[in-house]
Each structure stands twice: as structure tokens, then as C-alpha cells.
Design an enzyme around this catalytic site. Structure first.
Site, short mmCIF file in Angstrom:
data_model
loop_
_atom_site.label_atom_id
_atom_site.label_comp_id
_atom_site.label_asym_id
_atom_site.label_seq_id
_atom_site.Cartn_x
_atom_site.Cartn_y
_atom_site.Cartn_z
N ASP A 32 0.68 -1.11 -0.12
CA ASP A 32 -0.14 -0.07 -0.20
C ASP A 32 0.87 1.37 -0.24
OD1 ASP A 32 -1.66 2.28 0.84
OD2 ASP A 32 -3.33 0.59 1.32
N ILE A 33 0.53 2.13 -0.92
CA ILE A 33 1.45 3.28 -1.17
C ILE A 33 1.52 4.17 0.37
CG2 ILE A 33 -0.30 5.01 -1.97
CD1 ILE A 33 1.79 5.36 -4.58
N HIS A 96 -10.21 -5.35 -2.66
CA HIS A 96 -8.92 -5.75 -2.06
C HIS A 96 -9.19 -5.85 -0.64
CE1 HIS A 96 -9.93 -1.56 -2.01
NE2 HIS A 96 -9.18 -1.21 -1.14
N HIS A 98 -6.96 -5.69 2.82
CA HIS A 98 -5.76 -4.97 3.50
C HIS A 98 -4.98 -6.04 4.60
CE1 HIS A 98 -6.51 -0.60 2.66
NE2 HIS A 98 -7.57 -0.97 2.33
P1 AMP Z 1 -9.98 1.54 0.37
O1 AMP Z 1 -10.38 1.53 -0.78
O2 AMP Z 1 -10.51 2.32 1.54
O3 AMP Z 1 -9.69 0.32 0.86
O4 AMP Z 1 -8.37 2.36 0.26
C1 AMP Z 1 -7.36 1.94 -0.87
C2 AMP Z 1 -6.12 1.89 -0.53
O5 AMP Z 1 -5.29 1.73 -1.87
C3 AMP Z 1 -5.58 2.96 0.26
O6 AMP Z 1 -4.81 2.36 1.43
C4 AMP Z 1 -4.43 3.61 -0.63
O7 AMP Z 1 -3.34 3.95 0.03
C5 AMP Z 1 -4.11 2.23 -1.46
N1 AMP Z 1 -3.80 2.75 -2.80
C6 AMP Z 1 -4.27 3.76 -3.59
N2 AMP Z 1 -3.58 3.94 -4.70
C7 AMP Z 1 -2.41 3.14 -4.74
C8 AMP Z 1 -1.42 2.80 -5.61
N3 AMP Z 1 -1.17 3.22 -6.58
N4 AMP Z 1 -0.48 1.78 -4.83
C9 AMP Z 1 -0.39 1.26 -3.89
N5 AMP Z 1 -1.53 1.57 -3.07
C10 AMP Z 1 -2.50 2.35 -3.44
#
Ligand code: AMP
Ligand code: ZN
Length: 134
Positions: A32-33, A96, A98
Site C-alpha cells: 500500500d502506497i 481488495h 488490506h
Molecule cells: P480503500 O479503498 O479505502 O480500501 O483504500 C484503498 C487503498 O489503496 C489505500 O490504503 C491507498 O493508500 C491504496 N492505494 C491507492 N492507490 C495506490 C497505488 N497506486 N499503489 C498502492 N496503493 C494504493
């Protein structure tokens, strides 16, 4: 199944970079970024399904079994006390999971801001509403 506007589909197709930890025919896992703690991983099916509830059972099983295995690796790699698995999905509409390494002293004890039921009656009424939908 892919969505040209989806950032996770772009990671799957390698159109944008990610720190990939694991990949097979069905799924991919990457850092996660914006990590809650360093090592915070996302595990996603390669196919685009917006929600967990829309993801086919067979694929869902593969994601969760791989997540189970990655949780063990992550705990060892980060020397964390435990690993939390959570599904949020408020940001990216591509299902996804976490995986977040946690430490007893990481200050995240109140990971979710918790509410209270005002009464036992109210709690029972909420429970009954849910039971009725099953
Ligand atoms: P959520 O949809 O609330 O579960 O969160 C989406 C997650 O994706 C967040 O924790 C972001 O930090 C992560 N995220 C979004 N874009 C990217 C990316 N390009 N690479 C890695 N993680 C990402
Ligand atoms: Zn997608």
C-alpha cells in the site's frame, strides 16, 4: 474483466508501477502506497470486481487463502506482534484486502472509533434487523 479507469487494474496490467510482493494467474499483492504501518499489503484479484459481494466465490477463496499465507510471511518479515486483515474499499472500487502489520505499542489501539449502544433494547433491535435479512 478490467476497467480502464481503475488504478488497481492499471497495476495489474503494469501500466503503473507498484512494489509487487506476490503474483499468480488470479491475484496480485503489493505494498500500500500510504501504509498504516510499514509493510501494509493489499491483496487483489486480477479481475475487476468492485465489491467483495460481487466477487465470484472461487476467486474470493483464492484471495483469502493467499491472504492467510501472506499474513504469516508479513508477521515474520516485519517482526510484528500480529497482522490485521481488513476490507475497507472506500477509496478504490476494485475489491481488495488490506493486511496490516500491528505492534502492541503502535498507538493504533483504537483502530476504529467505536460507538456505544444506548440500551440493551436498542442493541437487540439492531441484532433482530440483521437476523431478519439472513
Ligand atoms: P480503500 O479503498 O479505502 O480500501 O483504500 C484503498 C487503498 O489503496 C489505500 O490504503 C491507498 O493508500 C491504496 N492505494 C491507492 N492507490 C495506490 C497505488 N497506486 N499503489 C498502492 N496503493 C494504493
Ligand atoms: Zn480494477
Amino acid at each position: 474483466m478490467t476497467d480502464p479507469n481503475c488504478i488497481f487494474c492499471k497495476i495489474v496490467s503494469k501500466a503503473i508501477p507498484a512494489e509487487i510482493i506476490y503474483e499468480d494467474n488470479d491475484l496480485i499483492s503489493f505494498l500500500d502506497i500510504n501504509p498504516v504501518n510499514h509493510g501494509h499489503l493489499l491483496v487483489i484479484p486480477k479481475d475487476h470486481h468492485p465489491l467483495l459481494t460481487e466477487t465470484p466465490d472461487e476467486l474470493l477463496t483464492k484471495v483469502f487463502l493467499r491472504a492467510k499465507s501472506l499474513m504469516k510471511s508479513l508477521k515474520e518479515a516485519t517482526d510484528s506482534d500480529f497482522v490485521v486483515l481488513t476490507v475497507v474499499g472506500t477509496d478504490v472500487p476494485h475489491f481488495h484486502v488490506h493486511l496490516i502489520p500491528r505492534f502492541y505499542e503502535d498507538g493504533l489501539a483504537g483502530f476504529w472509533p467505536a460507538k456505544k449502544y444506548e440500551s440493551e433494547k436498542q442493541m437487540k433491535s439492531v441484532a433482530e434487523k440483521i437476523r431478519k435479512t439472513i
